[in-house]
Design a protein around this motif. Structure first.
Motif, mmCIF file in Angstrom:
data_model
loop_
_atom_site.group_PDB
_atom_site.id
_atom_site.type_symbol
_atom_site.label_atom_id
_atom_site.label_comp_id
_atom_site.label_asym_id
_atom_site.label_seq_id
_atom_site.Cartn_x
_atom_site.Cartn_y
_atom_site.Cartn_z
ATOM 1 N N SER A 149 10.842 4.861 0.376
ATOM 2 C CA SER A 149 10.066 5.302 -0.937
ATOM 3 C C SER A 149 8.745 4.357 -1.020
ATOM 4 O O SER A 149 7.901 5.303 -2.336
ATOM 5 N N PHE A 150 8.306 3.956 -0.499
ATOM 6 C CA PHE A 150 6.674 3.251 -0.402
ATOM 7 C C PHE A 150 5.981 4.315 0.127
ATOM 8 O O PHE A 150 5.109 4.807 -0.560
ATOM 9 N N CYS A 151 6.304 5.111 1.031
ATOM 10 C CA CYS A 151 5.926 6.021 1.806
ATOM 11 C C CYS A 151 5.249 7.533 0.412
ATOM 12 O O CYS A 151 4.917 8.454 0.643
ATOM 13 N N ASN A 152 6.604 7.574 -0.193
ATOM 14 C CA ASN A 152 7.228 8.858 -0.641
ATOM 15 C C ASN A 152 5.949 8.266 -2.001
ATOM 16 O O ASN A 152 5.216 9.440 -2.309
ATOM 17 N N PHE A 196 -7.899 2.554 -9.078
ATOM 18 C CA PHE A 196 -7.090 3.476 -10.242
ATOM 19 C C PHE A 196 -5.969 3.023 -10.239
ATOM 20 O O PHE A 196 -4.698 3.763 -11.702
ATOM 21 N N ALA A 197 -5.134 2.561 -8.934
ATOM 22 C CA ALA A 197 -3.621 2.425 -8.923
ATOM 23 C C ALA A 197 -3.327 1.437 -8.033
ATOM 24 O O ALA A 197 -4.202 1.085 -7.458
ATOM 25 N N ALA A 198 -2.013 0.569 -9.058
ATOM 26 C CA ALA A 198 -1.573 -0.755 -7.721
ATOM 27 C C ALA A 198 0.111 0.229 -7.820
ATOM 28 O O ALA A 198 0.482 0.054 -8.641
ATOM 29 N N LEU A 199 0.715 -0.057 -6.338
ATOM 30 C CA LEU A 199 2.314 -0.420 -6.624
ATOM 31 C C LEU A 199 3.129 -1.333 -6.772
ATOM 32 O O LEU A 199 2.580 -2.560 -7.013
ATOM 33 N N ASP A 200 3.981 -1.338 -7.974
ATOM 34 C CA ASP A 200 5.266 -1.827 -8.538
ATOM 35 C C ASP A 200 5.027 -2.864 -7.721
ATOM 36 O O ASP A 200 6.108 -2.578 -6.081
ATOM 37 N N ILE A 210 0.004 -4.551 1.665
ATOM 38 C CA ILE A 210 0.713 -5.226 2.623
ATOM 39 C C ILE A 210 1.766 -4.763 3.334
ATOM 40 O O ILE A 210 2.354 -4.120 2.605
ATOM 41 N N GLU A 211 2.046 -4.572 4.590
ATOM 42 C CA GLU A 211 2.736 -4.077 4.860
ATOM 43 C C GLU A 211 4.082 -4.180 4.316
ATOM 44 O O GLU A 211 5.081 -5.816 4.162
ATOM 45 N N PRO A 212 4.896 -3.341 4.013
ATOM 46 C CA PRO A 212 6.246 -3.867 2.675
ATOM 47 C C PRO A 212 6.578 -4.442 2.974
ATOM 48 O O PRO A 212 7.145 -4.269 4.075
ATOM 49 N N SER A 213 7.796 -5.059 2.665
ATOM 50 C CA SER A 213 9.282 -5.882 2.890
ATOM 51 C C SER A 213 10.642 -4.484 3.372
ATOM 52 O O SER A 213 11.298 -4.658 3.453
ATOM 53 N N MET A 214 9.785 -3.568 2.446
ATOM 54 C CA MET A 214 11.522 -3.272 1.778
ATOM 55 C C MET A 214 11.016 -2.038 2.037
ATOM 56 O O MET A 214 9.896 -1.187 0.666
#
Length: 328
Positions: free
Chosen positions: A106-109, A45-49, A98-102
């Motif tokens: 913000s990713f966790c929020n 239902f969702a994907a992060l940019d 995948i573990e984010p690069s940066m």
């Protein structure tokens, strides 16, 4: 503000997350979430940019053909929802990426924003690390939390780890600061046979998750895959006397360290799981290697040398004090 359309009201939802990369030795954790998604036919239902969080020179996009048309898949983190049926149905929000690069905060929020909008009651993050553990014994699983009340209530270890962190630990800490109950489940993968897949570690993580959230997880062919994996590693060890000797030394250390009462508790948990199943009816590694047990936000095992993940099932010969003497 996150607005979710097309997602029904959820029943007692729990968020279960895993990320490929440093905290995913043997791909055990990400494979566990993929198994849940496949068995329960999760709906994304969702994907992060991807532009916000990934370095495409580290995690490269891939191209594929779809009906004669070339399409590009970008590395990202996707969310899906599944409903677990039974006498007490509940929903799981599955987070796999995948573990984010940066931009980790913000990713966790952003993930916490989804959790808040969906009414998530608890977040469970799965991880796997390399450890000095024999493949012939049950996979050690540690449950950790930063919440002392949650630790007492759910029989978890209150984390005391200090050192470098992966996204598993960062997300758990973000949940704690946001007032969301959060737990990390860690599997210890034998460092001498760390190549993915590791169905035995995946199975152990799912069994512990089953106990934690009180649901029955359909295992499909995973149990048979785990047995076949162990037979294969047994054959590799039998072909090399040095490997066999090393595995035996790990077995002896493991058996000596385990207290009788701990073994009794493990037997009791397995018997309870068997009764539930009988009565309940049907119900790729990133650059930088993987976390080792004292180099990640997980349980306390010894380090597998400075190189992280070995590329061969043949272990280095231990030196006199029992530590890895290799230099990868």
């Amino acid at each position: 503000m996150i607005e979710l359309e097309g997602v029904p009201e959820l029943i007692d939802p729990v968020m279960v997350a895993a990320f490929e990369g440093w905290n995913d030795a043997g791909d055990a954790a990400s494979t566990a979430v993929a198994h849940l998604d496949r068995e329960w036919k999760g709906e994304v239902f969702a994907a992060l940019d991807a532009e916000d969080y990934y370095d495409f020179q580290v995690n490269r996009p891939t191209v594929f053909m779809d009906g004669g048309v070339r399409k590009v898949t970008w590395p990202t983190t996707r969310l899906s929802v599944v409903r677990v049926g039974g006498d007490k149905p509940r929903d799981l929000v599955l987070v796999r990426g995948i573990e984010p690069s940066m931009r980790w905060r913000s990713f966790c929020n952003e993930l916490l924003g989804f959790a808040h909008e969906l009414g998530v009651e608890m977040v469970v993050v799965l991880g796997a690390l390399l450890g000095d553990t024999p493949h012939t014994r049950p996979v050690p699983i540690s449950g950790t939390t930063s919440d002392p009340d949650l630790a007492r209530r759910m029989d978890l270890e209150e984390t005391k780890y200090e050192g470098p962190m992966g996204i598993v630990g960062i997300l758990q800490e973000a949940c704690t600061h946001a007032g969301v109950p959060a737990v990390s489940l860690w599997a210890a993968v034998p460092h001498y046979v760390s190549q993915p897949p590791n169905p035995k570690a995946t199975l152990a993580l799912l069994n512990r998750l089953e106990d934690l959230i009180d649901v029955r997880i359909p295992l499909g062919e995973l149990s048979e895959d785990a047995r076949a994996w162990q037979v294969g590693v047994d054959q590799l060890a039998a072909e090399d006397s040095e490997v066999a000797e090393y595995v035996q030394s790990l077995e002896e250390a493991r058996d000596t360290a385990e207290l009788p009462e701990a073994s009794g508790e493990a037997i009791a948990r397995e018997f309870e799981r068997y009764l539930r199943r009988r009565d309940g009816g049907s119900g790729s590694p990133q650059p930088g290697g993987h976390a080792t047990a004292d180099g990640a936000d997980g349980p306390s095992f010894r380090r597998d040398g400075p190189g992280g993940r070995p590329r061969s099932p043949k272990p280095p010969k231990p030196d006199a004090d029992g530590e890895d003497s290799s230099e990868e």
